[in-house]
Design an enzyme around this catalytic site. Structure first.
Site, PDB file in Angstrom:
ATOM      1  N   LEU A 121       0.827  -1.217   0.000  1.00 55.13           N
ATOM      2  CA  LEU A 121       0.000   0.000   0.000  1.00 55.13           C
ATOM      3  C   LEU A 121       0.862   1.267   0.000  1.00 55.13           C
ATOM      4  O   LEU A 121       0.354   2.372   0.155  1.00 55.13           O
ATOM      5  CB  LEU A 121      -0.962  -0.007   1.201  1.00 55.13           C
ATOM      6  CG  LEU A 121      -1.833  -1.276   1.291  1.00 55.13           C
ATOM      7  CD1 LEU A 121      -2.845  -1.153   2.419  1.00 55.13           C
ATOM      8  CD2 LEU A 121      -2.555  -1.559  -0.027  1.00 55.13           C
TER       9      LEU A 121
ATOM     10  N   TYR B 169      20.125   4.890   5.401  1.00 57.94           N
ATOM     11  CA  TYR B 169      19.392   4.329   4.258  1.00 57.94           C
ATOM     12  C   TYR B 169      20.371   3.723   3.244  1.00 57.94           C
ATOM     13  O   TYR B 169      20.168   2.605   2.750  1.00 57.94           O
ATOM     14  CB  TYR B 169      18.593   5.466   3.623  1.00 57.94           C
ATOM     15  CG  TYR B 169      17.722   5.107   2.444  1.00 57.94           C
ATOM     16  CD1 TYR B 169      16.620   4.280   2.585  1.00 57.94           C
ATOM     17  CD2 TYR B 169      17.972   5.665   1.188  1.00 57.94           C
ATOM     18  CE1 TYR B 169      15.790   3.999   1.500  1.00 57.94           C
ATOM     19  CE2 TYR B 169      17.146   5.392   0.107  1.00 57.94           C
ATOM     20  CZ  TYR B 169      16.063   4.557   0.265  1.00 57.94           C
ATOM     21  OH  TYR B 169      15.249   4.291  -0.805  1.00 57.94           O
TER      22      TYR B 169
ATOM     23  N   LYS C 158      20.848  -0.042   1.948  1.00 58.91           N
ATOM     24  CA  LYS C 158      20.696  -0.418   0.539  1.00 58.91           C
ATOM     25  C   LYS C 158      21.913  -1.195   0.033  1.00 58.91           C
ATOM     26  O   LYS C 158      21.766  -2.192  -0.677  1.00 58.91           O
ATOM     27  CB  LYS C 158      20.437   0.819  -0.333  1.00 58.91           C
ATOM     28  CG  LYS C 158      19.062   1.437  -0.120  1.00 58.91           C
ATOM     29  CD  LYS C 158      17.945   0.453  -0.444  1.00 58.91           C
ATOM     30  CE  LYS C 158      16.564   1.027  -0.290  1.00 58.91           C
ATOM     31  NZ  LYS C 158      15.486   0.009  -0.371  1.00 58.91           N
TER      32      LYS C 158
END
Ligand code: AKB
Length: 314
Positions: free
Chosen positions: A10, A141, A145
């Site tokens: 979502l 982040y 990654k």
């Protein structure tokens, strides 16, 4: 891909990817999962399960219940939120990824997860950044990654899981807004331009980052997943991009459709620092050569479409 389970279904990518995959593979074959359900079309138009990605058991059981052969793991915190909550980000981004990879291993499923231009860092070559280059990110982040790319490669080499990934640039769409990213300004600017005729950018003029319109991002995911495995030299993850611009250039393009549009600046030092550590533009040649990556939208074409769609919507 025949029976696909999507985590974070979502979110910004998931809400559109779920619908597109349902169109192609049939509604019942795409199992949307997220931490909570809402009224969106992605949640209502086919199977939906509430799954917390930090719960391995829940993920494996859901995948088994629906007999999935593909896992698409999208649930993750974006760069600015990860920077504000680094420990939470590590636990969610890395714990979620590990659980999703374990689920794919257990079910012998194909696997996709997005990486990002955030995987690069200040010592990476800034222009036309190569596919294989220095990756020493300075954000949580980015650390997630790079670790995620390596972990996905590890699952391929060690366990034979068919893992594939894309280093996405900032993604722009008119459906579900992103949350907590550094490139989000390039989405917000369209909403504010239409609603108020002006935008105050938290990213400074002269800051170039790669971007892509959502239809190109969805096609890239599907084409990569359908690509002949024998042709893939790289797997996790491919550089992909459609355009690179700074706030001034997007403002000029918007002004062509909204006369009198005003741009001002109030730079957020946290997000500016993240943006400054990322490339100006990346080189997608490996993706083009290995599985035919191609983007249809440049800044002008995307802006025209965004403004048309948002005018209808707002
Ligand atoms: C972000 O800004 O954090 C994301 C990304 C480029 O990965 N949109």
């Amino acid at each position: 891909m025949k029976r696909i389970m999507i985590t974070g279904a979502l979110g910004q990518i998931g809400s559109e990817l779920t619908l597109k995959l349902r169109e192609i593979y049939g509604s019942d074959n795409v199992i949307a999962t997220d931490i909570r359900k809402n009224e969106s079309e992605a949640a209502q138009s086919g199977p939906f399960e509430t799954v917390d990605v930090t719960d391995l058991n829940a993920m494996v059981e859901t995948a088994k219940k629906h007999n999935v052969d593909t896992v698409m793991h999208l649930a993750a915190l974006l760069s600015a939120t990860a920077e504000a909550k680094p420990v939470f980000a590590w636990n969610l981004n890395m714990g979620g990824l590990m659980n999703a990879l374990e689920t794919a291993r257990e079910l012998n499923a194909q696997f996709f997860t997005p990486s990002s231009i955030g995987a690069f860092g200040p010592t990476t070559p800034k222009d036309n950044t190569p596919q294989d280059t220095i990756m020493r990110p300075t954000t949580m982040y980015g650390v997630n990654k790079v670790a995620g790319e390596l972990l996905s490669d590890y699952y391929f080499h060690k366990f034979g899981v068919d893992t594939r990934g894309l280093r996405f640039p900032g993604l722009i769409s008119y459906v579900t807004p992103p949350g907590g990213g550094t490139t989000d300004y390039a989405v917000e600017i369209y909403y504010e331009a239409i609603k108020n005729g002006r935008y105050t950018s938290y990213i400074d003029r002269g800051t170039y980052m790669d971007m892509m319109y959502m239809p190109d991002a969805l096609n890239a995911i599907i084409n990569l997943m359908e690509a002949d495995t024998a042709k893939l030299v790289h797997r996790n993850s491919f550089n992909v991009t459609a355009m690179s611009f700074d706030p001034e250039e997007i403002a000029v393009e918007i002004s062509k459709h909204i006369s009198g549009f005003e741009m001002s600046y109030q730079v957020d030092p946290v997000r500016q620092k993240i943006a400054d550590s990322w490339p100006n533009s990346i080189d997608p040649t490996a993706a083009q050569n290995e599985w035919g990556f191609k983007a249809e939208y440049d800044l002008a074409k995307m802006t025209k479409d965004m403004i048309e769609k948002l005018r209808q919507q707002l």
